[in-house]
Motif scaffolding. Structure first.
Motif, mmCIF file in Angstrom:
data_model
loop_
_atom_site.group_PDB
_atom_site.id
_atom_site.type_symbol
_atom_site.label_atom_id
_atom_site.label_comp_id
_atom_site.label_asym_id
_atom_site.label_seq_id
_atom_site.Cartn_x
_atom_site.Cartn_y
_atom_site.Cartn_z
ATOM 1 N N GLU A 25 0.891 -1.040 -0.227
ATOM 2 C CA GLU A 25 0.157 0.075 0.153
ATOM 3 C C GLU A 25 0.559 1.006 0.061
ATOM 4 O OE1 GLU A 25 -3.084 0.038 3.299
ATOM 5 O OE2 GLU A 25 -3.786 -2.091 2.630
ATOM 6 N N ARG A 26 2.293 1.285 0.848
ATOM 7 C CA ARG A 26 2.642 2.341 0.602
ATOM 8 C C ARG A 26 3.468 2.718 -0.638
ATOM 9 N NH1 ARG A 26 5.890 1.200 6.332
ATOM 10 N NH2 ARG A 26 3.555 1.876 8.061
ATOM 11 N N TRP A 29 0.575 4.186 -2.668
ATOM 12 C CA TRP A 29 0.576 5.833 -1.758
ATOM 13 C C TRP A 29 1.606 6.870 -2.962
ATOM 14 C CZ3 TRP A 29 1.800 5.293 3.919
ATOM 15 C CH2 TRP A 29 0.267 4.964 4.450
ATOM 16 N N ASN A 71 0.221 15.011 5.932
ATOM 17 C CA ASN A 71 -0.989 14.268 4.571
ATOM 18 C C ASN A 71 -1.818 14.972 4.161
ATOM 19 O OD1 ASN A 71 -2.023 11.997 3.236
ATOM 20 N ND2 ASN A 71 -3.416 11.443 4.705
ATOM 21 N N ARG A 122 -1.378 10.780 0.480
ATOM 22 C CA ARG A 122 -1.451 9.956 0.732
ATOM 23 C C ARG A 122 -1.950 8.768 -0.151
ATOM 24 N NH1 ARG A 122 1.298 10.353 5.228
ATOM 25 N NH2 ARG A 122 -0.966 8.672 6.583
ATOM 26 N N GLU A 123 -3.577 9.065 -0.201
ATOM 27 C CA GLU A 123 -4.808 8.527 -0.427
ATOM 28 C C GLU A 123 -5.185 8.776 -2.134
ATOM 29 O OE1 GLU A 123 -4.495 7.969 3.516
ATOM 30 O OE2 GLU A 123 -4.567 9.867 2.387
#
Length: 175
Positions: A25-26, A29, A71, A122-123
């Motif tokens: 997932e990272r 991002w 973020n 990030r999302e």
């Protein structure tokens, strides 16, 4: 004893599994390097200074500010000096924020009317970033006419189909 061994093995297995999922997932991002690559693909001009950009598209300046620690990202363009905008037009901007300004919105910053898009950094996906650039530009272009960020409009501001009525508080005793 056997239960403890099984528990330890399962704990180890799931911790490795979740660690791998989190690492994947990272890697997906959004970050400032990915944003920079995207901007160079879709903009006419790109100037970067750390976590900020000045972008140009079709003779319009867009500004981008990111804050990786918190973020967040913000993309905006200046439209008009707020002192040149009538009260009626300010009301239209607020109504547009509900009906026709979808992900990008009208706002006031340092006495300027701007169109702005904010999102968790990030999302954010590549598609959302590209779409946000278009919506911010469209709000600026459509200022004074349709006040829309896309062709999609939710309801019509002057009809009963627009925003649902907000229930009024009843006077008297609370139950």
């Amino acid at each position: 004893m056997r239960t403890r061994v099984v528990f330890v093995l399962l704990t180890f297995f799931f911790s490795q599994l979740f660690s791998n999922i989190l690492a994947q997932e990272r890697a997906e991002w959004m970050n400032t390097e990915k944003m920079d690559t995207i901007f160079h693909t879709i903009m006419d001009q790109v100037e970067r200074d750390g976590h900020t950009w000045q972008l140009a598209k079709d003779d319009r300046l867009l500004l981008v500010i990111t804050d990786s620690t918190n973020n967040r990202m913000r993309l905006f363009t200046v439209i008009e000096n707020a002192s040149n905008v009538s009260q009626n037009e300010m009301r239209l901007l607020l109504e547009a924020n509900f009906h026709s300004a979808l992900d990008a919105k009208y706002s006031i910053y340092e006495n300027y009317v701007i169109s702005v898009f904010t999102h968790p950094l990030r999302e954010l996906t590549e598609h959302q970033l590209v779409d946000a650039c278009g919506q911010v530009l469209n709000l600026a272009i459509n200022f004074g006419t349709t006040y829309s960020s896309t062709g999609l409009i939710f309801g019509a501001p002057d009809t009963k189909e627009s925003a649902p009525a907000v229930p009024k508080k009843k006077k008297g005793k609370r139950s």
